[in-house]
Design an enzyme around this catalytic site. Structure first.
Site, PDB file in Angstrom:
ATOM      1  N   CYS A 168     -74.256  20.171 130.237  1.00 46.88           N
ATOM      2  CA  CYS A 168     -74.305  19.264 131.394  1.00 46.88           C
ATOM      3  C   CYS A 168     -75.556  19.451 132.243  1.00 46.88           C
ATOM      4  O   CYS A 168     -75.795  18.673 133.170  1.00 46.88           O
ATOM      5  CB  CYS A 168     -73.076  19.472 132.255  1.00 46.88           C
ATOM      6  SG  CYS A 168     -71.543  19.472 131.315  1.00 46.88           S
ATOM      7  N   HIS A 309     -73.099  18.547 141.597  1.00 50.28           N
ATOM      8  CA  HIS A 309     -72.616  18.436 140.218  1.00 50.28           C
ATOM      9  C   HIS A 309     -71.209  17.841 140.268  1.00 50.28           C
ATOM     10  O   HIS A 309     -70.893  16.957 139.478  1.00 50.28           O
ATOM     11  CB  HIS A 309     -72.636  19.807 139.551  1.00 50.28           C
ATOM     12  CG  HIS A 309     -72.357  19.753 138.089  1.00 50.28           C
ATOM     13  ND1 HIS A 309     -73.116  18.999 137.218  1.00 50.28           N
ATOM     14  CD2 HIS A 309     -71.389  20.350 137.328  1.00 50.28           C
ATOM     15  CE1 HIS A 309     -72.644  19.138 135.986  1.00 50.28           C
ATOM     16  NE2 HIS A 309     -71.602  19.949 136.030  1.00 50.28           N
ATOM     17  N   GLU A 320     -69.085  25.572 143.160  1.00 47.28           N
ATOM     18  CA  GLU A 320     -70.282  24.906 143.671  1.00 47.28           C
ATOM     19  C   GLU A 320     -70.342  24.972 145.191  1.00 47.28           C
ATOM     20  O   GLU A 320     -71.415  25.162 145.778  1.00 47.28           O
ATOM     21  CB  GLU A 320     -70.314  23.452 143.203  1.00 47.28           C
ATOM     22  CG  GLU A 320     -71.628  22.748 143.531  1.00 47.28           C
ATOM     23  CD  GLU A 320     -71.745  21.388 142.873  1.00 47.28           C
ATOM     24  OE1 GLU A 320     -72.873  20.863 142.839  1.00 47.28           O
ATOM     25  OE2 GLU A 320     -70.724  20.834 142.407  1.00 47.28           O
ATOM     26  N   LYS A 341     -70.582  11.328 140.723  1.00 50.81           N
ATOM     27  CA  LYS A 341     -69.689  11.275 139.564  1.00 50.81           C
ATOM     28  C   LYS A 341     -68.357  10.627 139.927  1.00 50.81           C
ATOM     29  O   LYS A 341     -67.618  10.191 139.031  1.00 50.81           O
ATOM     30  CB  LYS A 341     -69.451  12.676 139.011  1.00 50.81           C
ATOM     31  CG  LYS A 341     -70.629  13.273 138.254  1.00 50.81           C
ATOM     32  CD  LYS A 341     -70.261  14.613 137.637  1.00 50.81           C
ATOM     33  CE  LYS A 341     -71.415  15.224 136.843  1.00 50.81           C
ATOM     34  NZ  LYS A 341     -72.505  15.722 137.709  1.00 50.81           N
ATOM     35  N   HIS A 346     -68.787  11.484 134.402  1.00 49.45           N
ATOM     36  CA  HIS A 346     -69.700  12.577 134.040  1.00 49.45           C
ATOM     37  C   HIS A 346     -70.483  12.176 132.797  1.00 49.45           C
ATOM     38  O   HIS A 346     -69.930  12.085 131.697  1.00 49.45           O
ATOM     39  CB  HIS A 346     -68.890  13.838 133.775  1.00 49.45           C
ATOM     40  CG  HIS A 346     -69.704  15.087 133.660  1.00 49.45           C
ATOM     41  ND1 HIS A 346     -71.069  15.085 133.491  1.00 49.45           N
ATOM     42  CD2 HIS A 346     -69.331  16.404 133.681  1.00 49.45           C
ATOM     43  CE1 HIS A 346     -71.515  16.322 133.406  1.00 49.45           C
ATOM     44  NE2 HIS A 346     -70.471  17.143 133.519  1.00 49.45           N
ATOM     45  N   PHE A 407     -71.667  23.814 130.667  1.00 47.34           N
ATOM     46  CA  PHE A 407     -70.955  24.725 129.783  1.00 47.34           C
ATOM     47  C   PHE A 407     -71.948  25.730 129.194  1.00 47.34           C
ATOM     48  O   PHE A 407     -73.082  25.385 128.868  1.00 47.34           O
ATOM     49  CB  PHE A 407     -70.304  23.954 128.633  1.00 47.34           C
ATOM     50  CG  PHE A 407     -68.996  23.278 128.982  1.00 47.34           C
ATOM     51  CD1 PHE A 407     -68.496  23.288 130.264  1.00 47.34           C
ATOM     52  CD2 PHE A 407     -68.268  22.611 128.003  1.00 47.34           C
ATOM     53  CE1 PHE A 407     -67.298  22.671 130.584  1.00 47.34           C
ATOM     54  CE2 PHE A 407     -67.064  21.985 128.293  1.00 47.34           C
ATOM     55  CZ  PHE A 407     -66.574  22.012 129.581  1.00 47.34           C
TER      56      PHE A 407
END
Length: 420
Positions: A168, A309, A320, A341, A346, A407
């Site tokens: 990502c 994010h 975050e 998002k 995403h 990830f």
């Protein structure tokens, strides 16, 4: 020796919110969701039936020859379309760009041509077709570098053509690497951004098995992506591409290019912690943001907007927020934050590029897009900052930051500021 400066001179986008930059930005400003019921495949056996699909995408409008189109996976078509937009926007003709001796492309992508992968497996396991009758296009359509290769061939670029796969964080890392190539003098112009198309049964079922996807909102898809909200239940897969033309500042000024903003800083770290989950305290991600600020020669209080994010998973949103408290300290409560998002879903490898675009537009339009569906901030899990809930706001933005947490523990951040 003074460091070369990197500016943004062109923008292109194909997203769940629209097939141009203008359509995408207007929808984001107005808090419109691009998430809806999936149309690309039969979802009757899939536990997740919603996604941020690109809608009404007419690739034939870009004048690509039919024989070329047949060899392109969906993610490649998105990237080429967004690049054609961005190149036109930055003032280059196709021939002029081909004549640039220091022009290249660096893009982010995570999963390659998933449509080709699914089709290939369907043929392989079909007893009436089998391995002896596989399509010869399966491999060239599925590999992650195919999209950038098609762009280089279309524009006749002979310089660097790289594809980054850092989950990502791929789109953000691509922009950061492109900026470094320009700073070093290797390139004067770089097509950069990300592309992804993973709206298929295999991908969605795989993410669902990780307990990462939202599925409680199948009947109300536009309510499904709920970053930082108490009632969130996972992220929503999106697709599309965003391209930014990065250029060495003096090179851009010499040719009279319009400059949207400056890409001033980049930082990247790795958690070395877990294959899918971020560190709960966000400490290593915080180092990436600090690196980006240091690279830009800026202080935390110089940032007015942070594009989060913000995936709408419990693990991400709390980590975050911890990261933001660590980096920005008392300024964190004054920071304008939003997770776009909530509207786009995403976009995986393309997420960071699209969110960089939103930072550019926040600066040029003095507007913070909202985090929609944020009805009840999850304060019990530490989501206690101003995430611009429900409605966007007009305010001056001199500088913006955008971080991506992927990830594998990939953390990356870019700083974009008003050009002067």
């Amino acid at each position: 020796m003074e460091q070369k400066r990197v500016v943004i001179t062109g923008l292109g986008a194909v997203t769940p919110l629209g097939n141009t930059v203008q359509q995408t930005w207007e929808a984001a400003k107005n808090g419109i969701s691009g998430i809806n019921t999936i149309t690309q495949f039969d979802t009757s056996e899939c536990p997740v039936t919603i996604a941020g699909e690109v809608k009404d995408f007419d690739f034939s409008a870009y004048g690509i020859e039919p024989r070329v189109k047949r060899k392109m996976a969906r993610f490649s078509k998105f990237l080429l379309a967004a690049t054609i937009q961005a190149v036109a926007d930055c003032g280059y003709t196709k021939d002029e760009l081909a004549q640039e001796t220091k022009a290249g492309i660096v893009v982010g992508n995570c999963l390659g041509g998933q449509d080709a992968v699914e089709d290939g497996f369907a043929r392989y396991f079909n007893p009436n077709i089998g391995p002896q009758k596989m399509s010869p296009l399966t491999t060239p359509m599925m590999i992650t570098n195919e999209a950038a290769a098609h762009v280089s061939m279309y524009f006749g670029l002979h310089g660097i053509s790289w594809t980054l796969g850092t989950a990502c964080a791929s789109g953000t890392d691509a922009l950061g690497l492109a900026a470094e190539l320009i700073r070093s003098g290797r390139l004067n112009v770089c097509i950069s951004g990300g592309t992804e198309s993973t709206v298929n049964g295999f991908s969605l079922s795989s993410y669902y098995a990780l307990q990462a996807l939202s599925y409680h909102y199948n009947d109300t898809p536009q309510k499904a992506s709920r970053p930082f909200d108490r009632d969130r239940d996972g992220f929503v897969v999106g697709e599309g591409s965003t391209v930014l033309i990065l250029e060495e500042r003096e090179h851009a000024l010499k040719r009279g290019a319009h400059i949207y903003a400056e890409l001033a800083g980049f930082g990247s770290t790795t958690d070395a912690y877990h294959i899918t989950a971020p560190r709960k305290d966000g400490s290593i991600a915080a180092k990436a943001v600090k690196e980006a600020l240091e690279d830009a020669g800026m202080q935390p209080q110089d940032i007015q907007y942070y594009n989060a994010h913000g995936t709408a998973t419990v693990a991400n949103d709390s980590a975050e927020t911890n990261m933001l408290h660590t980096v920005f300290k008392e300024h964190a409560s004054k920071l304008h934050i939003s997770s776009t998002k909530s509207m786009t879903g995403h976009l995986i490898g393309a997420a960071g590029a699209l969110e960089a675009l939103f930072c550019v537009k926040a600066i040029t339009d003095s507007f913070i897009p909202p985090t929609i569906n944020l009805d009840n901030p999850d304060r019990e899990n530490g989501c206690d900052l101003d995430y611009t809930p429900l409605v966007g706001i007009s305010t001056d933005v001199q500088a913006a930051a955008s971080a991506s947490l992927g990830f594998g523990g990939h953390n990356s951040c870019i700083i974009i500021k008003k050009h002067s």
